[in-house]
Design an enzyme around this catalytic site. Structure first.
Site, short mmCIF file in Angstrom:
data_model
loop_
_atom_site.label_atom_id
_atom_site.label_comp_id
_atom_site.label_asym_id
_atom_site.label_seq_id
_atom_site.Cartn_x
_atom_site.Cartn_y
_atom_site.Cartn_z
N ASP A 12 69.54 27.17 48.54
CA ASP A 12 68.46 26.20 48.67
C ASP A 12 67.18 26.90 48.19
O ASP A 12 67.16 28.12 48.01
CB ASP A 12 68.35 25.77 50.13
CG ASP A 12 67.16 24.88 50.39
OD1 ASP A 12 66.96 23.92 49.63
OD2 ASP A 12 66.42 25.17 51.35
N ASP A 14 63.23 25.88 49.16
CA ASP A 14 62.19 25.99 50.20
C ASP A 14 62.79 26.45 51.53
O ASP A 14 63.77 25.88 52.01
CB ASP A 14 61.51 24.64 50.40
CG ASP A 14 60.60 24.29 49.23
OD1 ASP A 14 59.69 25.08 48.95
OD2 ASP A 14 60.82 23.24 48.60
#
Length: 217
Positions: A12, A14
């Site tokens: 991922d 953020d």
């Protein structure tokens, strides 16, 4: 039965490659204040973190169309203004070096808008070989489709990959695609990530122990 050999690592963006959630929280707090909404850490975790922007503004404000687009654009412009001098999650540079040493494939799978994703990756000095954007896929996390697409593009099976996520919706997406997933404790409690199927949790990449089935180069 033979164990699978690890071939790919998916991240991922953020809250995983960098702890950007405090900056997103500030940006949302500013743009939602005129609507009478108070964005504190608990509100952010429960109502915003890991979700797509259109879903957030529709849920919180009932906004769609041009008005929603203007609000989202203002929020993301504010985030990019705040997101200067970003630093990678501790241990990430060394972790990526191990990936290169092992000859593993890697990529980023994110709900972030394209302009934000590119801004963060450039700030971190990263050029992932694969970048899957939920807005281009048509469905975002927690739907497993973004991760399923990443697996197809890399040509690997779910059991041949590892995923790293920081939100319950992200963990649900990766686990839903069949990928063993580890949660980073940058924004959510361990229980919330384990509940969605995370195989384990780490505070940062210095704590990660490579699985036994990893094939050393």
């Amino acid at each position: 039965m033979l164990k699978s050999v690890l071939k790919a690592v998916l991240f991922d963006l953020d809250g995983t490659l960098a702890d950007t959630d405090p900056l997103h929280l500030l940006a949302w707090r500013e743009v939602l204040a005129p609507y009478g909404l108070k964005v504190d850490p608990a509100f952010y975790r429960e109502r915003i973190s890991g979700r797509l922007n259109p879903e957030i503004v529709r849920d919180l404000l009932g906004l769609e169309g041009k008005e929603a687009e203007r609000l989202i654009a203002a929020k993301e412009a504010r985030f990019r203004a705040l997101a200067q001098g970003l630093r990678p999650t501790p241990g990430l540079p060394e972790f990526l070096e191990r990936i290169r040493e092992k000859g593993l494939l890697w990529g980023v799978v994110t709900n972030a808008p394209k302009e934000n994703a590119r801004h963060v990756l450039e700030a971190l000095g990263l050029r992932p070989p694969l970048l899957v954007l939920a807005e281009e896929v048509g469905r975002g996390k927690p739907d497993p489709l973004p991760y399923q697409l990443a697996l197809r593009r890399l040509g690997v099976a779910p059991e041949e990959a590892l995923a790293f996520e920081d939100s319950p919706s992200g963990v649900r997406s990766a686990v839903g695609a069949g990928i063993p997933t580890y949660g980073l404790l940058t924004g959510h409690e361990a229980e919330a990530l384990i509940r969605e199927g995370a195989s384990g949790v780490i505070r940062n990449f210095t704590e990660f122990a490579w699985p036994e089935y990893t094939s050393e180069k």
